[in-house]
Design a protein around this motif. Structure first.
Motif, PDB file in Angstrom:
ATOM      1  N   ASP A 190      12.821 -17.998   1.392  1.00 30.35           N
ATOM      2  CA  ASP A 190      11.560 -17.276   1.265  1.00 30.35           C
ATOM      3  C   ASP A 190      10.358 -18.198   1.391  1.00 30.35           C
ATOM      4  OD1 ASP A 190      12.838 -14.862   0.904  1.00 30.35           O
ATOM      5  OD2 ASP A 190      12.878 -15.034  -1.285  1.00 30.35           O
ATOM      6  N   LYS A 191       9.300 -17.673   2.016  1.00 27.54           N
ATOM      7  CA  LYS A 191       8.049 -18.395   2.177  1.00 27.54           C
ATOM      8  C   LYS A 191       6.922 -17.569   1.570  1.00 27.54           C
ATOM      9  CE  LYS A 191       9.680 -20.480   6.486  1.00 27.54           C
ATOM     10  NZ  LYS A 191       9.438 -20.669   7.945  1.00 27.54           N
ATOM     11  N   PHE A 192       5.975 -18.264   0.952  1.00 32.13           N
ATOM     12  CA  PHE A 192       4.851 -17.616   0.292  1.00 32.13           C
ATOM     13  C   PHE A 192       3.583 -18.368   0.690  1.00 32.13           C
ATOM     14  CE2 PHE A 192       8.663 -17.539  -2.243  1.00 32.13           C
ATOM     15  CZ  PHE A 192       8.771 -16.252  -2.753  1.00 32.13           C
ATOM     16  N   ALA A 199       2.140 -15.946  -7.844  1.00 34.20           N
ATOM     17  CA  ALA A 199       2.898 -15.272  -8.902  1.00 34.20           C
ATOM     18  C   ALA A 199       4.286 -14.870  -8.416  1.00 34.20           C
ATOM     19  CB  ALA A 199       2.131 -14.050  -9.403  1.00 34.20           C
ATOM     20  N   ALA A 200       4.379 -14.411  -7.165  1.00 31.72           N
ATOM     21  CA  ALA A 200       5.683 -14.036  -6.612  1.00 31.72           C
ATOM     22  C   ALA A 200       6.574 -15.263  -6.453  1.00 31.72           C
ATOM     23  CB  ALA A 200       5.499 -13.334  -5.271  1.00 31.72           C
ATOM     24  N   VAL A 205      11.132 -18.642  -8.479  1.00 36.45           N
ATOM     25  CA  VAL A 205      11.647 -19.899  -9.030  1.00 36.45           C
ATOM     26  C   VAL A 205      12.265 -19.670 -10.399  1.00 36.45           C
ATOM     27  CG1 VAL A 205      11.002 -22.194  -9.844  1.00 36.45           C
ATOM     28  CG2 VAL A 205      10.027 -21.313  -7.718  1.00 36.45           C
ATOM     29  N   ARG A 206      11.577 -18.923 -11.248  1.00 33.35           N
ATOM     30  CA  ARG A 206      12.073 -18.706 -12.607  1.00 33.35           C
ATOM     31  C   ARG A 206      13.355 -17.884 -12.639  1.00 33.35           C
ATOM     32  NH1 ARG A 206       6.354 -17.469 -15.819  1.00 33.35           N
ATOM     33  NH2 ARG A 206       5.787 -19.667 -16.184  1.00 33.35           N
ATOM     34  N   SER A 207      13.508 -16.994 -11.663  1.00 34.47           N
ATOM     35  CA  SER A 207      14.712 -16.159 -11.635  1.00 34.47           C
ATOM     36  C   SER A 207      15.872 -16.846 -10.928  1.00 34.47           C
ATOM     37  CB  SER A 207      14.415 -14.832 -10.936  1.00 34.47           C
ATOM     38  OG  SER A 207      14.189 -15.036  -9.546  1.00 34.47           O
ATOM     39  N   GLY A 208      15.564 -17.958 -10.244  1.00 39.30           N
ATOM     40  CA  GLY A 208      16.604 -18.652  -9.502  1.00 39.30           C
ATOM     41  C   GLY A 208      16.997 -17.946  -8.234  1.00 39.30           C
TER      42      GLY A 208
END
Length: 245
Positions: A190-192, A199-200, A205-208
């Protein structure tokens, strides 16, 4: 061409962009756990020598200059974003900037264990003190404050080892990642792009997570555009309300 996966989350940043500075502040102030987890990758507009070196390796810099109208919009937008965060901004004036001047010394700071300190101090000098960070005197002053060699930092843009070594590898890396503007984040496949996508990225990252091809991830809005052409296609319009160069 198969999508490339970044094994660890990455943050592509530079010192020129106000959006990159705001993303940096948000990471440090709101998401310090993610700031610790990501790899930090420099992104800067190379001079003619840097572009030539990239071309010799079959790469190009995936960015084009913004219009005057977009620049004026960004001035307004950044005022809104910084006011929302309680940040005072002193808008700098760039005179024929050479972006290797503030960016290449970062590698010297890294070697001395002062990478984070260099990032913080250069951002503060540019965006809160309104200083010209492409002025070698400014860079020498910052290096001296941090205990680095002022002379070597000020001359880093002329250092062949830095330009042709880590500097070139950084430029080739951002091209390979399709990082067409900053702030730019990658996690898995994924790219942001932009402050408004931070925030996404943090949630990913936090959800792995980090979606895989065929795993139900959303398709690119550039339907039919090969992965290899992604950066080139998007660089035709390099700025929006949350990202620029």
């Amino acid at each position: 061409m198969a999508a490339k996966r970044s094994k660890v989350p990455r943050f592509y940043f530079n010192f020129r962009s106000p959006y990159s500075w705001i993303a940096y502040r948000d990471l440090m102030d709101r998401y310090p756990d993610v700031a610790q987890a990501v790899e930090w990758h420099l992104w800067w507009e190379p001079d003619a020598d840097g572009e030539r070196r990239m071309a010799e390796h079959g790469h190009h810099f995936p960015y084009s200059a913004m219009s005057r109208e977009k620049h004026l919009y960004i001035l307004q937008d950044v005022r809104r974003l910084t006011a929302d965060r309680g940040l005072a901004v002193s808008w700098p004036v760039d005179h024929d900037p050479v972006w290797e001047v503030p960016h290449l010394p970062y590698f010297l700071a890294l070697d001395a264990g002062l990478g984070p300190a260099w990032i913080e101090r250069v951002y503060r000098a540019r965006w809160q003190e309104g200083r010209d960070i492409c002025d070698r005197t400014t860079i020498a002053d910052i290096a001296g404050e941090l205990g680095l060699s002022a002379e070597r930092a000020a001359a880093a843009a002329d250092d062949e080892e830095l330009r042709g070594g880590r500097g070139l590898r950084a430029l080739l890396g951002l091209s390979e990642a399709g990082a067409f503007g900053v702030p730019f984040f990658t996690h898995g496949y994924d790219k942001f792009w932009g402050v408004d996508r931070l925030a996404a990225f943090v949630a990913s990252v936090r959800s792995g997570s980090g979606s895989r091809p065929g795993s139900g991830a959303r398709e690119s809005p550039l339907t039919g555009v090969p992965e290899a052409d992604f950066a080139a296609a998007r660089s035709a319009d390099p700025g929006h309300a949350g990202g620029c160069g």
